[in-house]
Scaffold this motif. Structure first.
Motif, short mmCIF file in Angstrom:
data_model
loop_
_atom_site.label_atom_id
_atom_site.label_comp_id
_atom_site.label_asym_id
_atom_site.label_seq_id
_atom_site.Cartn_x
_atom_site.Cartn_y
_atom_site.Cartn_z
N ASN A 144 4.73 129.58 72.31
CA ASN A 144 4.40 128.33 72.99
C ASN A 144 5.57 127.36 72.80
N PRO A 145 5.75 126.37 73.69
CA PRO A 145 6.83 125.39 73.49
C PRO A 145 6.76 124.66 72.14
N ALA A 146 5.57 124.65 71.52
CA ALA A 146 5.44 123.99 70.22
C ALA A 146 5.67 124.94 69.05
N SER A 147 5.86 126.24 69.34
CA SER A 147 6.06 127.21 68.26
C SER A 147 7.26 126.80 67.40
N GLN A 148 7.15 127.11 66.09
CA GLN A 148 8.20 126.74 65.14
C GLN A 148 9.20 127.89 64.98
N LEU A 149 10.49 127.55 65.09
CA LEU A 149 11.54 128.55 64.97
C LEU A 149 12.42 128.22 63.76
N PHE A 150 13.02 129.26 63.19
CA PHE A 150 13.93 129.08 62.07
C PHE A 150 15.34 128.80 62.58
N GLU A 186 13.57 112.70 102.02
CA GLU A 186 12.19 113.16 102.15
C GLU A 186 11.87 114.38 101.30
N ILE A 187 12.84 114.96 100.60
CA ILE A 187 12.57 116.18 99.83
C ILE A 187 11.61 115.91 98.68
N PRO A 188 10.86 116.93 98.22
CA PRO A 188 9.95 116.74 97.08
C PRO A 188 10.71 116.25 95.85
N ARG A 189 10.10 115.33 95.11
CA ARG A 189 10.82 114.72 93.99
C ARG A 189 10.19 114.99 92.63
N THR A 190 8.99 115.53 92.61
CA THR A 190 8.34 115.81 91.33
C THR A 190 7.83 117.25 91.32
N PHE A 191 7.89 117.86 90.14
CA PHE A 191 7.36 119.20 89.98
C PHE A 191 5.84 119.17 89.92
N THR A 192 5.22 120.20 90.45
CA THR A 192 3.76 120.28 90.47
C THR A 192 3.26 121.19 89.35
N LYS A 193 2.40 120.65 88.50
CA LYS A 193 1.86 121.43 87.39
C LYS A 193 0.70 122.29 87.88
N PRO A 194 0.74 123.58 87.62
CA PRO A 194 -0.37 124.46 88.02
C PRO A 194 -1.67 124.07 87.29
N GLU A 195 -2.79 124.39 87.89
CA GLU A 195 -4.09 124.04 87.30
C GLU A 195 -4.31 124.70 85.95
N ASN A 196 -3.80 125.90 85.77
CA ASN A 196 -4.03 126.64 84.53
C ASN A 196 -2.99 126.36 83.45
N VAL A 197 -2.25 125.28 83.61
CA VAL A 197 -1.39 124.78 82.53
C VAL A 197 -2.09 123.55 81.96
N TYR A 198 -2.35 123.59 80.65
CA TYR A 198 -3.15 122.55 80.02
C TYR A 198 -2.27 121.70 79.10
N LEU A 199 -2.75 120.51 78.81
CA LEU A 199 -2.03 119.62 77.90
C LEU A 199 -2.85 119.45 76.64
N GLY A 200 -2.25 119.81 75.50
CA GLY A 200 -2.93 119.69 74.21
C GLY A 200 -2.08 118.89 73.24
N GLU A 232 1.68 118.68 74.10
CA GLU A 232 2.43 119.88 74.50
C GLU A 232 1.61 120.68 75.49
N TYR A 233 2.31 121.34 76.41
CA TYR A 233 1.66 122.19 77.40
C TYR A 233 1.33 123.55 76.77
N TYR A 234 0.27 124.16 77.29
CA TYR A 234 -0.05 125.51 76.88
C TYR A 234 -0.78 126.24 78.01
N THR A 235 -0.82 127.55 77.91
CA THR A 235 -1.53 128.39 78.88
C THR A 235 -2.37 129.40 78.12
N ASP A 236 -3.14 130.17 78.86
CA ASP A 236 -3.94 131.21 78.20
C ASP A 236 -3.05 132.23 77.51
N LEU A 237 -1.88 132.51 78.12
CA LEU A 237 -0.95 133.49 77.54
C LEU A 237 -0.09 132.88 76.44
N SER A 238 0.11 131.57 76.48
CA SER A 238 0.95 130.87 75.49
C SER A 238 0.15 129.71 74.87
#
Length: 663
Positions: free
Chosen positions: A387-393, A613-627, A634-640
Motif C-alpha cells: 500500500n502507499p502507506a507501507s513502510q520500507l527500509f 477545455e482539456i480535462p484538468r483533474t484525475f478521476t478517482k475510481p469508486e473502489n479506491v477508498y480513503l483511510g 491514504e488511499y487503499y484498495t481491496d488488493l492494497s
C-alpha cells in the motif's frame, strides 16, 4: 513527248507515294507500341502528409513534384487559356494541324532553317512522354504518326488531362495543380484569369518564363494569352482590361518544405516496409500529429536546452580549462506527446535542430531509463499487496557477487548519499530513493519484478537488482507505450502516428488504437496519486503547471548521462529526454529535475493555453477508498489494503545502518 513526260511524272509520283506510304506504315508498326506510356499514363506523383486537422505538413517525391488533378476538376478557363495560346483548333483537328504545318513549312523555308514548329497539344504530349526534343525531321514524322494514333485511343479531355498533369511548369513544379499552389498558394478554382494566363504560358519555356526569376517576361507572356483569348471572343473587353492590368502576388517557395520533419520521418519509417513507394506513389497520409502541438513541443525542448547552454557558459566562464570542461557540444533531446486513451501521437520531436542532425532520437535511439523506471517497480509491489502507506527500509546494503571467480562488492546509494532508515512507500517514490527501492524489489522478488517489466513491454531485462536503477535501454516510443499503463488507467496503448492512408485511386485504410489491459484502474490510480505528489512536492516540482493536475517521474542515470521526465495529465502524456549524443556524462547539475522537467512544464503550460477545455483533474475510481494510517490520510484498495498498525516492525538501527547480502 510532253504527254509522255506527264504520264511518267504521274507514275513516278504514284510509286514515290506508295513507297512513302509503305515506309510510313513500317515506321508506324515499329513505334506504335511506344504510345502505351501515354494511354496507360502512370505519372510519378508526390505523396502528401497532413496533420490531424488537414494541414499540409510535407510533400515527398522522387524526381518530380506532382499533385494530380482530374479533368473534371480543371476550371474551363484553364482549358481555354491553354488552347488559345498553344493550339486553337485542338478540338477540331485529328492530332495534327495541316494548316499550321503548311504555315510553319513556308516560314522555315523563308528563314533557311527551323524557326517555327507546328506541334499540336497532342504532339507536345507525345514529345514529352515518348520522344526526344530534337528538331529533326524523323522525330517530327514519328510525332505526327503517334499523335494521329493517340487521338483514336483517347478523348480530347483525356489528352488535356495528361498534358496538364505531366508538363513542367518551372521552379520544380510538375503539373498545373502543383504550379498553382507553388506560385500562388491557391487551388485551381481560386485562380484569377491573369494567374491562369501565367501558368498556361509557362510550358513553352518554363525556366525563361518562371515568374519568380523573370516576372516582367512572365507577365508579357501572360498578356499574350489574355490578348489571344480576347481576340477569339472567349473573354469580354472588361475581363481583358482587368486582366491586362493585374499583377498577381508571386511566391518564391518550395513545396517540398517539411514543417514537421521528425514526425514525417517516423511515419515513413513505419510505412515504408509495407508500402515501398510511400514517398512518391501519390498517397495522402493523414497523421495523428497536431501541428500546433508539434510546434510548442519543439519550443519546449529548445527552451530547456538553451537554459542548459547558459548554465554551461557560466560555468566555463569561470573554469581554468573551459574547452576540456564543456559538455554542450553533443547535448541533444527528444520529446513525444500522445493522447493517453488512444495512443495517437500529437507531437514528436527527435532533436534540437533538424537542420543540424536528422537523427531521430525519439525512435532511433535507445537510452537507459534510470529512475524513471521506478513507477513500474512500485506498481508491481502494489499488485503484490503493498500500500502507499507501507513502510520500507531506507538503509544501506552492501551486495557481494562473483564475476569470473573474483568476488566484488556493490554498495548503492541514494542521490545525495543520505538515508532515512524507514520511509513510507509513497515518500520513497516521491523522493526517488534508491535504497528503499532496492529493498522493496528484494522483498517483492526479482523474478516477480522482472516478469512484470517484460509484461509491461520492456526488453533485454537482466534478472538482477540493477533493474531497480533503470539499467535497461529504451526508446522514447517504447517508454511512451509503457507509461500508458499509468496515464490510461492500467490499459497499455500502442503509440501510433498514421491515422489514414489514401492511394491515388481514392481507396483508404484507417488505423485504430491497439490496447492491452494489464492492471486495474484502481491499482493504477494508486500510482497516479503518488506521481502527483512527485510533481507537487517531490523531485518533479519543476514540472508543475498552475490550473491542471499533473503526475510524473524524473529519471537520471548514473553519472548524469541521461535525464528524463515522464508524465501525464488526465488526458495527455509527454515523455522528455536529454543527453549527450556521444553518451558522455552531463554536468552534475543537469538532471531529470533541472533539465527535462522544465521542458515538460513549458509544454503543458502552452498546451493548456491552446486547448483550455482539456480535462484538468484525475478521476478517482469508486473502489479506491480513503483511510487513515499513522495519522495521515491514504488511499487503499481491496488488493492494497492499509497496513496493520499493530504489525509495524520497529527496527533498532545499528550505528552503520548497513546490511551485507549476497546474490
Amino acid at each position: 513527248m510532253l504527254k509522255f513526260l506527264t504520264k511518267a511524272i504521274f507514275f513516278i509520283s504514284i510509286i514515290v507515294g506508295a513507297v512513302i506510304v509503305v515506309l510510313l506504315y513500317d515506321l508506324y508498326e515499329e513505334i506504335k507500341d511506344d504510345i502505351d506510356s501515354v494511354v496507360n499514363y502512370e505519372p510519378k506523383q508526390s505523396t502528401q502528409f497532413f496533420d490531424k486537422n488537414g494541414r499540409l505538413l510535407a510533400n515527398t517525391f522522387k524526381d518530380e513534384n506532382r499533385e494530380y488533378v482530374n479533368y473534371d476538376d480543371i476550371p474551363a478557363r484553364v482549358i481555354e487559356g491553354l488552347v488559345a495560346i498553344e493550339d486553337t483548333q485542338f478540338f477540331e483537328h485529328f492530332g495534327i494541324n495541316p494548316d499550321a504545318i503548311s504555315r510553319a513549312v513556308i516560314k522555315n523555308i523563308q528563314s533557311g532553317g527551323y524557326s517555327e514548329g507546328a506541334s499540336t497539344l497532342t504532339q507536345q504530349l507525345i514529345k514529352v512522354l515518348v520522344l526526344t526534343r530534337e528538331k529533326k525531321l524523323m522525330r517530327k514524322v514519328k510525332e505526327a504518326l503517334l499523335a494521329i494514333r493517340l487521338e483514336t485511343l483517347l478523348t480530347k479531355e483525356e489528352i488535356l488531362e495528361r498534358y496538364l498533369n505531366h508538363v513542367y511548369f518551372g521552379h520544380g513544379y510538375y503539373g498545373i495543380k502543383t504550379a498553382a499552389k507553388g506560385y500562388f498558394k491557391k487551388d485551381l478554382y481560386e485562380l484569377t484569369l491573369k494567374e491562369i494566363a501565367i501558368l498556361v504560358g509557362l510550358p513553352r519555356a518554363p525556366s525563361f518564363y518562371d515568374p519568380t526569376k523573370n516576372l516582367q517576361v512572365s507577365l508579357t507572356r501572360a498578356n499574350q494569352v489574355v490578348t489571344r483569348m480576347n481576340s477569339l471572343g472567349w473573354i469580354s473587353n472588361e475581363q481583358f482590361e482587368e486582366s491586362i492590368n493585374e499583377i498577381p502576388t508571386i511566391y518564391n517557395q518550395t513545396l517540398t518544405q517539411n514543417i514537421a520533419p521528425w514526425a514525417v520521418d517516423y511515419a515513413v519509417s513505419e510505412l515504408i516496409n509495407d508500402i515501398p513507394d510511400i514517398l512518391y506513389g501519390g498517397y495522402k497520409v493523414y497523421l495523428t500529429i497536431d501541428l500546433q502541438t508539434q510546434e510548442i513541443a519543439q519550443e519546449a525542448l529548445k527552451k530547456s536546452y538553451d537554459e542548459a547552454m547558459k548554465r554551461d557558459e557560466n560555468i566555463r566562464a569561470n573554469s581554468k580549462n573551459p574547452d576540456n570542461d564543456a559538455f554542450t557540444k553533443e547535448l541533444n533531446g527528444a520529446m513525444i506527446t500522445l493522447e493517453s486513451g488512444t495512443g495517437k501521437i500529437l507531437a514528436m520531436v527527435g532533436g534540437i535542430d533538424y537542420s543540424q542532425s536528422v537523427f531521430n532520437r525519439a525512435f532511433q535511439s535507445k537510452r537507459q531509463a534510470g529512475s524513471a523506471i521506478k513507477p513500474f517497480l512500485y506498481q508491481t509491489a502494489l499488485n503484490e499487496g503493498y500500500n502507499p502507506a507501507s513502510q520500507l527500509f531506507d538503509i544501506s546494503r552492501t551486495y557481494t557477487f562473483t564475476v569470473g571467480g573474483v568476488q566484488k562488492k556493490w554498495q548503492p546509494k541514494n542521490y545525495g548519499g543520505n538515508f532515512q532508515g524507514i520511509v513510507s512507500f509513497r515518500d520513497s517514490l516521491v523522493q526517488s530513493r534508491n535504497l528503499s527501492t532496492l529493498n522493496l524489489v528484494t522483498d517483492v522478488g526479482i523474478d516477480i519484478t522482472t516478469n512484470d517489466l517484460q509484461r509491461y513491454g520492456f526488453k533485454d531485462i537482466v534478472n538482477n537488482l540493477s533493474i531497480t536503477l533503470g539499467s535497461m535501454s529504451v526508446s522514447l516510443v517504447e517508454f511512451s507505450q509503457a507509461y500508458t499503463i499509468f496515464s490510461n488507467n492500467g490499459v497499455k496503448v500502442k503509440p501510433y502516428i498514421v491515422e489514414q492512408i489514401s492511394n491515388k485511386d481514392g481507396k483508404s485504410v484507417t488505423f485504430e488504437p491497439i490496447k492491452t489491459e494489464l492492471n486495474s484502474h484502481e491499482q493504477s490510480y494508486l500510482i497516479t496519486s503518488i506521481l502527483k505528489d512527485v510533481v507537487t512536492k517531490g523531485t518533479g516540482r519543476r514540472a508543475a503547471v498552475d490550473g491542471i493536475e499533473l503526475a510524473g517521474k524524473t529519471g537520471t542515470t548514473n553519472d548524469n548521462i541521461d535525464a528524463w521526465f515522464c508524465g501525464y495529465s488526465p488526458s495527455i502524456q509527454t515523455i522528455v529526454w536529454y543527453g549527450n549524443d556521444n553518451n558522455k556524462p552531463m554536468r552534475r547539475s543537469e538532471t531529470g529535475s533541472t533539465l527535462a522537467a522544465p521542458a515538460f512544464s513549458y509544454f503543458f503550460k502552452k498546451y493548456l493555453e491552446l486547448y483550455p477545455e482539456i480535462p484538468r483533474t484525475f478521476t478517482k475510481p469508486e473502489n479506491v477508498y480513503l483511510g487513515n494510517f499513522n495519522g495521515k490520510d491514504e488511499y487503499y484498495t481491496d488488493l492494497s489494503p492499509l497496513p496493520d498498525i499493530d504489525s509495524q516492525i520497529i527496527i533498532e538501527q545499528s550505528n552503520s545502518n548497513e546490511e551485507v547480502l549476497e546474490f
